[in-house]
Design an enzyme around this catalytic site. Structure first.
Site, PDB file in Angstrom:
ATOM      1  CD1 TRP A   8      42.303  32.255  36.366  1.00  0.00           C
ATOM      2  CD2 TRP A   8      44.517  32.049  36.387  1.00  0.00           C
ATOM      3  NE1 TRP A   8      42.830  33.526  36.261  1.00  0.00           N
ATOM      4  CE2 TRP A   8      44.194  33.429  36.259  1.00  0.00           C
ATOM      5  CE3 TRP A   8      45.867  31.682  36.409  1.00  0.00           C
ATOM      6  CZ2 TRP A   8      45.166  34.423  36.168  1.00  0.00           C
ATOM      7  CZ3 TRP A   8      46.832  32.671  36.319  1.00  0.00           C
ATOM      8  CH2 TRP A   8      46.479  34.022  36.198  1.00  0.00           C
ATOM      9  CG  ASN A   9      46.238  32.433  41.074  1.00  0.00           C
ATOM     10  OD1 ASN A   9      45.110  32.041  41.376  1.00  0.00           O
ATOM     11  ND2 ASN A   9      46.958  33.196  41.871  1.00  0.00           N
ATOM     12  CE  LYS A  42      33.157  29.865  38.689  1.00  0.00           C
ATOM     13  NZ  LYS A  42      34.082  29.295  37.716  1.00  0.00           N
ATOM     14  CG  ASP A 101      39.468  29.649  36.256  1.00  0.00           C
ATOM     15  OD1 ASP A 101      38.882  30.734  36.298  1.00  0.00           O
ATOM     16  OD2 ASP A 101      40.162  29.278  35.278  1.00  0.00           O
ATOM     17  N   GLY A 119      39.861  35.622  44.317  1.00  0.00           N
ATOM     18  CA  GLY A 119      39.873  36.194  42.981  1.00  0.00           C
ATOM     19  C   GLY A 119      40.022  37.699  43.037  1.00  0.00           C
ATOM     20  CD  GLU A 161      44.295  35.008  49.271  1.00  0.00           C
ATOM     21  OE1 GLU A 161      45.097  35.089  48.318  1.00  0.00           O
ATOM     22  OE2 GLU A 161      44.273  34.064  50.082  1.00  0.00           O
ATOM     23  CG  LEU A 162      38.664  40.087  47.606  1.00  0.00           C
ATOM     24  CD1 LEU A 162      37.724  41.240  47.873  1.00  0.00           C
ATOM     25  CD2 LEU A 162      38.026  39.053  46.699  1.00  0.00           C
ATOM     26  CB  CYS A 209      46.639  36.726  45.608  1.00  0.00           C
ATOM     27  SG  CYS A 209      46.954  35.309  46.690  1.00  0.00           S
TER      28      CYS A 209
END
Length: 516
Positions: A156-157, A180, A182, A231, A253-254, A287
Site C-alpha cells: 500500500w505504501n 494482487k 493492496d 512487503g 523486496e522485504l 522500505c
C-alpha cells in the site's frame, strides 16, 4: 484544501476493472479524513484462477507480437501516464496520505521504469551465439523466452511505482501479469493500468485482483510461473516458501532497518536537511527510508541540534498541493505501531528531541516526525522496523563504530553515508552490508537509478528489481548445441583413448591463449 480529491464516481468506476468481484466488498478509508473512500470488492481464489487462465491465453499473442510492438505499446503508456499525472497524484495522495511531492516521486520513477524496460528488453531477449565446448567442432546458441505468467503482489505504501517496477519489465519481456494490489493502493494501480490499456495493452494480459493475502495472495502464487513480492519479511518468507514448494522462482523486496552514517567532516546544515528528507519521506512509510542515524562524536554537538531543528520545522499537512513536507500515515494500524514504538522507547528512558505527538487537528492519522536519542537495545524501535516517522540518533566515536552498528542488524536493504569527502564516503559505503548504499542522499540516488539493480541482503530480500537483472528474472534460457561435422565426438571406449592426448593439448592451448 484537505480531504479526497479523487471523485467517488471515479473510484466506483475503476473497481469495475478488477478481475474478481465475487466476495463481499470492504470499506477503504481516505487517510486524510478517516472517511470511507469507496467500497472495494474482493476476489475469490476461483476468480484468480480464471483471471490467470485468461492472462495465459493473452500472453501467447503478446509474446508472438514481438519486441517492437511491445515497446511501442509501453512507450505510449509512458506518455499517457505523464499526461494523466495530476489524476495519478490525486489517487496516490488520496490512498496513501503522502505529500504531493512524494507522490510525484512515484510518477517520475514509474515513467523512468517504463522507458527503461521498453528500451532494454530487446537486449535481454536477444540470446545469440555462445562458444561451443570444442572450437570448430561444436556450436552453441541460446534462445530466451518469457516465463509466461508473473504473479505480482504489491503493498500500500508505494502502490504505483512498486507495481510498475515489477509489472512493466515482465510485460516488456513478453509475460502476462496477475497482480494482487493492496486494498489501500488498488485505485492507483487500476488508474495506471487504464493508461496501458488505452495505449493498446490487451486487458486480459494484466489482471488486477484484491483480497486477503493469505487467501488471494496464495492463489496468485499458485497460478504463476514466477512471483514478485514487496512487503514485510515475515510475509515474504511465507510467499517464498510457497513459491519454492512449486519450484518456481521469486524476487522479494522485504523489510529494512536502514542506517545513515554522518561523518565528522560534513556540511552540518546540508546534512541535516538531507537526513530529514531521507528519514521522513512518505512519513517514514518507505522500505528504504532511514530509521537509524549514527553520528561521529566530533560533529554531534552541531549536527544533532541542527537535525532536530530541521525536523521540528518540517511543514506537516494534508493538502493536495506542494506546500507540506510531511503528510499522513496511511492506516490506523500504522499510527498504532508508531505510537507503540514511541511509548515503549520513552518508557524505557529514551530522550525526545523533536516531534512525538499525534496531530488529530491536521488529520486522524497524522503523526509528527519524531527524533529520539538514548535508544537502547531493549527498545522495540532499536532493531524492529517501525515503518513510520520515528528515527533514533546515536553518537559514535568513529566511522568504524558506525559501520559495526549499521551492520549489526538482520536487515540489509538500504544504507546512507554523508561526508565532506567523496573518497571517505565511498570507503565507508564499501563496508556496509546492504543491497543499496547512497552517498549524500537518503535513498533517491539508488532508488531512482533504474539502470542499477535494487534489492536487499540478509533478511531484506531475494533477487533484484531494476537494471538488466530486473529484466532477466522474467525470462528463461534454452541452450541449443550442435556438432559441425568437422570431427566425430567419441562414442566408444577406444575412440576416447585415441583422442585423450589431443583433447589435453587443446585444453592447455585454450588456457595459454586465454580463451574462455
Amino acid at each position: 484544501m484537505s480531504g479526497s480529491m479523487l471523485p467517488r464516481t471515479l473510484a466506483d468506476e475503476l473497481v469495475t476493472d478488477l478481475a474478481g468481484r465475487a466476495a463481499d466488498p470492504v470499506s477503504v478509508v481516505a487517510p486524510f479524513t478517516g472517511e470511507e473512500l469507496y467500497r472495494l470488492p474482493h476476489a475469490t481464489p476461483a476468480e484468480v484462477q480464471d483471471a490467470a487462465a485468461r492472462a495465459r491465453a493473452a500472453q501467447r499473442a503478446w509474446r508472438d507480437a514481438g519486441d517492437a510492438h511491445r515497446r511501442a505499446v509501453l512507450l505510449r503508456a509512458h506518455d499517457l501516464l505523464l499526461d494523466r499525472r495530476e489524476l495519478l497524484l490525486d489517487a496516490v495522495q488520496t490512498e496513501t496520505g503522502k505529500t504531493r511531492g512524494q507522490a510525484f516521486e512515484e510518477v517520475f520513477n514509474s515513467a523512468a521504469a517504463i522507458r527503461y524496460a521498453a528500451l532494454s528488453a530487446r537486449r535481454v531477449l536477444a540470446g545469440g551465439r555462445r562458444r561451443g565446448g570444442i572450437p570448430l567442432v561444436v556450436r552453441a546458441r541460446v534462445r530466451v523466452n518469457p516465463k509466461g505468467l508473473v504473479g505480482v503482489i504489491t503493498p500500500w505504501n508505494y502502490p504505483l511505482v512498486l507495481g510498475i517496477m515489477d509489472v512493466v519489465p515482465a510485460l516488456a519481456t513478453g509475460n502476462a501479469i496477475v497482480q494482487k494490489a493492496d486494498d489501500q493502493g488498488a485505485l492507483s494501480v487500476l488508474l495506471a493500468r487504464r493508461a496501458f490499456l488505452d495505449a493498446g495493452l490487451p486487458p486480459e494480459l494484466w489482471a488486477v485482483v484484491t483480497g486477503p493475502g493469505a487467501e488471494i495472495g496464495s492463489a496468485v502464487v499458485d497460478a504463476a510461473d514466477y512471483v514478485c513480492f514487496t512487503g514485510s519479511t515475515a510475509t515474504g518468507r511465507t510467499v517464498a516458501q510457497r513459491a519454492a514448494g512449486r519450484l518456481i522462482g521469486s524476487s522479494m523486496e522485504l523489510g529494512g532497518k536502514n542506517p545513515l552514517i554522518v561523518l565528522d567532516d560534513v556540511d552540518v546544515e546540508k546534512a541535516a536537511a538531507d537526513a530529514a528528507y531521507g528519514c521522513f519521506s512518505a512519513a517514514g512509510q518507505l522500505c528504504v527510508s532511514v530509521e537509524r542515524v549514527y553520528v561521529e562524536r566530533g560533529i554531534a554537538d552541531r549536527f544533532v541540534p541542527a537535525f532536530a531543528d530541521r525536523v521540528a520545522g518540517l511543514a506537516i499537512g494534508t493538502s493536495f498541493d506542494y506546500t507540506p513536507d510531511v503528510g499522513s500515515l496511511a492506516t490506523r494500524a500504522q499510527l498504532e505501531r508508531v505510537t507503540a514504538h514511541l511509548d515503549d522507547a520513552l518508557g524505557k528512558g529514551a530522550t525526545l528531541l523533536a516531534g512525538g505527538h499525534a496531530r488529530p487537528d491536521l488529520g486522524p492519522l497524522v503523526m509528527e516526525p519524531t527524533v529520539l536519542t538514548d535508544v537502547t537495545d531493549d527498545m522495540a524501535c532499536s532493531t524492529g522496523e517501525t515503518f513510520g516517522p520515528l528515527v533514533a540518533v546515536t553518537i559514535v566515536d568513529s566511522a568504524d563504530d558506525a559501520i559495526r552498528a549499521s551492520n549489526a542488524s538482520e536487515y540489509g536493504l538500504n544504507a546512507s553515508v554523508m561526508s565532506g569527502s567523496r573518497a571517505r564516503a565511498r570507503a565507508v559505503a564499501a563496508r556496509l552490508e546492504a543491497g543499496s548504499v547512497n552517498i549524500g542522499e537518503g535513498y533517491r540516488a539508488t532508488f531512482g537509478s533504474i539502470d542499477a539493480p535494487m534489492g536487499g541482503v540478509k533478511q531484506s530480500g531475494l533477487g533484484r528489481r531494476n537494471g538488466r537483472e530486473g529484466l532477466e528474472r522474467f525470462v528463461q534460457s534454452t541452450t541449443i548445441g550442435e556438432t559441425t561435422g568437422l570431427m566425430q565426438l567419441p562414442r566408444a571406449g577406444y575412440e576416447f583413448g585415441r583422442l585423450v592426448g589431443l583433447m589435453v593439448v587443446l585444453l592447455r592451448t585454450l588456457k595459454a591463449v586465454r580463451r574462455r
